[in-house]
Structures are given as C-alpha cells and as structure tokens.
Motif scaffolding. Structure first.
Motif, PDB file in Angstrom:
ATOM      1  N   ALA A 128      32.387  23.330  54.284  1.00 15.38           N
ATOM      2  CA  ALA A 128      33.367  23.770  53.281  1.00 15.38           C
ATOM      3  C   ALA A 128      34.767  23.888  53.893  1.00 15.38           C
ATOM      4  CB  ALA A 128      32.945  25.096  52.672  1.00 15.38           C
ATOM      5  N   LEU A 129      34.860  24.376  55.131  1.00 11.20           N
ATOM      6  CA  LEU A 129      36.172  24.494  55.771  1.00 11.20           C
ATOM      7  C   LEU A 129      36.750  23.123  56.092  1.00 11.20           C
ATOM      8  CD1 LEU A 129      35.976  27.546  58.183  1.00 11.20           C
ATOM      9  CD2 LEU A 129      37.301  27.309  56.117  1.00 11.20           C
ATOM     10  N   GLY A 130      35.908  22.181  56.450  1.00 10.76           N
ATOM     11  CA  GLY A 130      36.376  20.822  56.707  1.00 10.76           C
ATOM     12  C   GLY A 130      36.959  20.199  55.446  1.00 10.76           C
ATOM     13  N   VAL A 131      36.272  20.395  54.343  1.00  6.03           N
ATOM     14  CA  VAL A 131      36.760  19.884  53.063  1.00  6.03           C
ATOM     15  C   VAL A 131      38.046  20.605  52.667  1.00  6.03           C
ATOM     16  CG1 VAL A 131      36.235  19.709  50.594  1.00  6.03           C
ATOM     17  CG2 VAL A 131      34.475  19.177  52.291  1.00  6.03           C
ATOM     18  N   LEU A 132      38.087  21.928  52.867  1.00  6.27           N
ATOM     19  CA  LEU A 132      39.293  22.701  52.562  1.00  6.27           C
ATOM     20  C   LEU A 132      40.471  22.211  53.395  1.00  6.27           C
ATOM     21  CD1 LEU A 132      40.688  25.108  51.156  1.00  6.27           C
ATOM     22  CD2 LEU A 132      39.907  26.521  53.069  1.00  6.27           C
ATOM     23  N   TYR A 133      40.243  21.923  54.686  1.00  4.38           N
ATOM     24  CA  TYR A 133      41.306  21.437  55.560  1.00  4.38           C
ATOM     25  C   TYR A 133      41.864  20.114  55.051  1.00  4.38           C
ATOM     26  CZ  TYR A 133      43.849  20.139  59.750  1.00  4.38           C
ATOM     27  OH  TYR A 133      44.837  19.768  60.611  1.00  4.38           O
ATOM     28  N   ILE A 134      40.989  19.213  54.656  1.00  2.00           N
ATOM     29  CA  ILE A 134      41.428  17.907  54.162  1.00  2.00           C
ATOM     30  C   ILE A 134      42.203  18.064  52.865  1.00  2.00           C
ATOM     31  CG2 ILE A 134      40.611  15.703  53.234  1.00  2.00           C
ATOM     32  CD1 ILE A 134      38.323  15.906  55.332  1.00  2.00           C
ATOM     33  N   ILE A 135      41.728  18.922  51.964  1.00  6.48           N
ATOM     34  CA  ILE A 135      42.426  19.143  50.693  1.00  6.48           C
ATOM     35  C   ILE A 135      43.813  19.728  50.947  1.00  6.48           C
ATOM     36  CG2 ILE A 135      42.421  20.548  48.581  1.00  6.48           C
ATOM     37  CD1 ILE A 135      39.346  20.154  48.548  1.00  6.48           C
ATOM     38  N   LEU A 136      43.899  20.734  51.836  1.00  2.70           N
ATOM     39  CA  LEU A 136      45.201  21.315  52.162  1.00  2.70           C
ATOM     40  C   LEU A 136      46.111  20.283  52.824  1.00  2.70           C
ATOM     41  CD1 LEU A 136      44.175  24.837  53.488  1.00  2.70           C
ATOM     42  CD2 LEU A 136      45.363  24.324  51.355  1.00  2.70           C
ATOM     43  N   GLY A 137      45.564  19.450  53.681  1.00  2.53           N
ATOM     44  CA  GLY A 137      46.352  18.422  54.344  1.00  2.53           C
ATOM     45  C   GLY A 137      46.938  17.419  53.370  1.00  2.53           C
ATOM     46  N   ILE A 138      46.235  17.166  52.284  1.00  5.74           N
ATOM     47  CA  ILE A 138      46.713  16.213  51.285  1.00  5.74           C
ATOM     48  C   ILE A 138      47.748  16.849  50.358  1.00  5.74           C
ATOM     49  CG2 ILE A 138      46.011  14.875  49.248  1.00  5.74           C
ATOM     50  CD1 ILE A 138      43.330  14.386  50.738  1.00  5.74           C
ATOM     51  N   PHE A 139      47.489  18.069  49.910  1.00  6.77           N
ATOM     52  CA  PHE A 139      48.306  18.650  48.856  1.00  6.77           C
ATOM     53  C   PHE A 139      49.438  19.560  49.307  1.00  6.77           C
ATOM     54  CE2 PHE A 139      44.434  17.491  46.529  1.00  6.77           C
ATOM     55  CZ  PHE A 139      45.023  16.707  45.546  1.00  6.77           C
ATOM     56  N   LEU A 140      49.384  20.105  50.529  1.00  4.32           N
ATOM     57  CA  LEU A 140      50.483  20.961  50.990  1.00  4.32           C
ATOM     58  C   LEU A 140      51.674  20.100  51.384  1.00  4.32           C
ATOM     59  CD1 LEU A 140      48.883  23.689  53.263  1.00  4.32           C
ATOM     60  CD2 LEU A 140      49.915  23.999  51.036  1.00  4.32           C
ATOM     61  N   PRO A 141      52.859  20.476  50.935  1.00  6.96           N
ATOM     62  CA  PRO A 141      54.032  19.713  51.363  1.00  6.96           C
ATOM     63  C   PRO A 141      54.337  19.996  52.831  1.00  6.96           C
ATOM     64  CG  PRO A 141      54.694  21.611  50.081  1.00  6.96           C
ATOM     65  CD  PRO A 141      53.201  21.565  50.042  1.00  6.96           C
ATOM     66  N   GLU A 142      54.922  19.016  53.503  1.00 13.83           N
ATOM     67  CA  GLU A 142      55.278  19.196  54.910  1.00 13.83           C
ATOM     68  C   GLU A 142      56.607  19.912  55.008  1.00 13.83           C
ATOM     69  OE1 GLU A 142      55.560  16.670  59.047  1.00 13.83           O
ATOM     70  OE2 GLU A 142      55.111  15.644  57.197  1.00 13.83           O
ATOM     71  N   ASP A 143      56.703  20.848  55.933  1.00 12.70           N
ATOM     72  CA  ASP A 143      57.944  21.585  56.173  1.00 12.70           C
ATOM     73  C   ASP A 143      58.870  20.693  56.999  1.00 12.70           C
ATOM     74  OD1 ASP A 143      59.910  23.461  56.484  1.00 12.70           O
ATOM     75  OD2 ASP A 143      58.828  24.634  57.973  1.00 12.70           O
ATOM     76  N   LYS A 144      59.925  20.218  56.389  1.00 15.95           N
ATOM     77  CA  LYS A 144      60.827  19.285  57.048  1.00 15.95           C
ATOM     78  C   LYS A 144      62.066  19.972  57.610  1.00 15.95           C
ATOM     79  CE  LYS A 144      59.031  15.388  54.889  1.00 15.95           C
ATOM     80  NZ  LYS A 144      58.676  14.194  55.460  1.00 15.95           N
ATOM     81  N   SER A 145      62.121  21.294  57.543  1.00 17.09           N
ATOM     82  CA  SER A 145      63.289  21.995  58.055  1.00 17.09           C
ATOM     83  C   SER A 145      63.217  22.085  59.574  1.00 17.09           C
ATOM     84  CB  SER A 145      63.373  23.410  57.471  1.00 17.09           C
ATOM     85  OG  SER A 145      62.250  24.167  57.871  1.00 17.09           O
ATOM     86  N   LEU A 146      64.359  22.020  60.210  1.00 12.30           N
ATOM     87  CA  LEU A 146      64.445  22.125  61.656  1.00 12.30           C
ATOM     88  C   LEU A 146      64.885  23.524  62.002  1.00 12.30           C
ATOM     89  CD1 LEU A 146      66.182  18.764  62.488  1.00 12.30           C
ATOM     90  CD2 LEU A 146      63.773  19.321  62.737  1.00 12.30           C
ATOM     91  N   TYR A 147      64.344  24.079  63.063  1.00 13.15           N
ATOM     92  CA  TYR A 147      64.665  25.447  63.455  1.00 13.15           C
ATOM     93  C   TYR A 147      65.811  25.444  64.428  1.00 13.15           C
ATOM     94  CZ  TYR A 147      60.379  26.615  61.163  1.00 13.15           C
ATOM     95  OH  TYR A 147      59.406  26.788  60.222  1.00 13.15           O
TER      96      TYR A 147
END
Length: 62
Positions: A43-62
C-alpha cells in the motif's frame, strides 16, 4: 502564506516525494525514507507512486 505539500526538486532519491513530505513537516528526509522502508508494504509503494504522479514539483530555489 499557506504551506503546500509538493515534491522536492532538491532533496530527491527517486521522485522527491519523501523529500517533499520532510520539508512539509520540517523533519529530516532520512527519517521519512526510513519510515517508508520499515513499513514497506504494498500500500505504501502504491501511495508513493500516486503521490509522485500527482504532487506538483517545488520549483522554487532557496
């Protein structure tokens, strides 16, 4: 400004999901990765893949 969960663009091993979760909660990404490994159930593996697909990438630079 409201915090938003995003994939990390700087702290990533595979997709940046664990790094993004760690940034959101203000903890070490090592701890988040360790939790994912210790609780390595399908279930965590599937959750990781789903989050990897749907979460936007943080493109801000620190």
């Amino acid at each position: 400004m409201k915090k938003q969960l995003k994939r990390s663009s700087t702290d990533k091993a595979i997709l940046g999901v664990c790094g993004g979760i760690a940034e959101y909660f203000g903890i070490s990404s090592f701890i988040v990765r360790l939790i994912f490994i210790l609780l390595a159930v399908p279930a965590l593996g599937v959750l990781y893949i789903i989050l990897g697909i749907f979460l936007p990438e943080d493109k801000s630079l620190y």
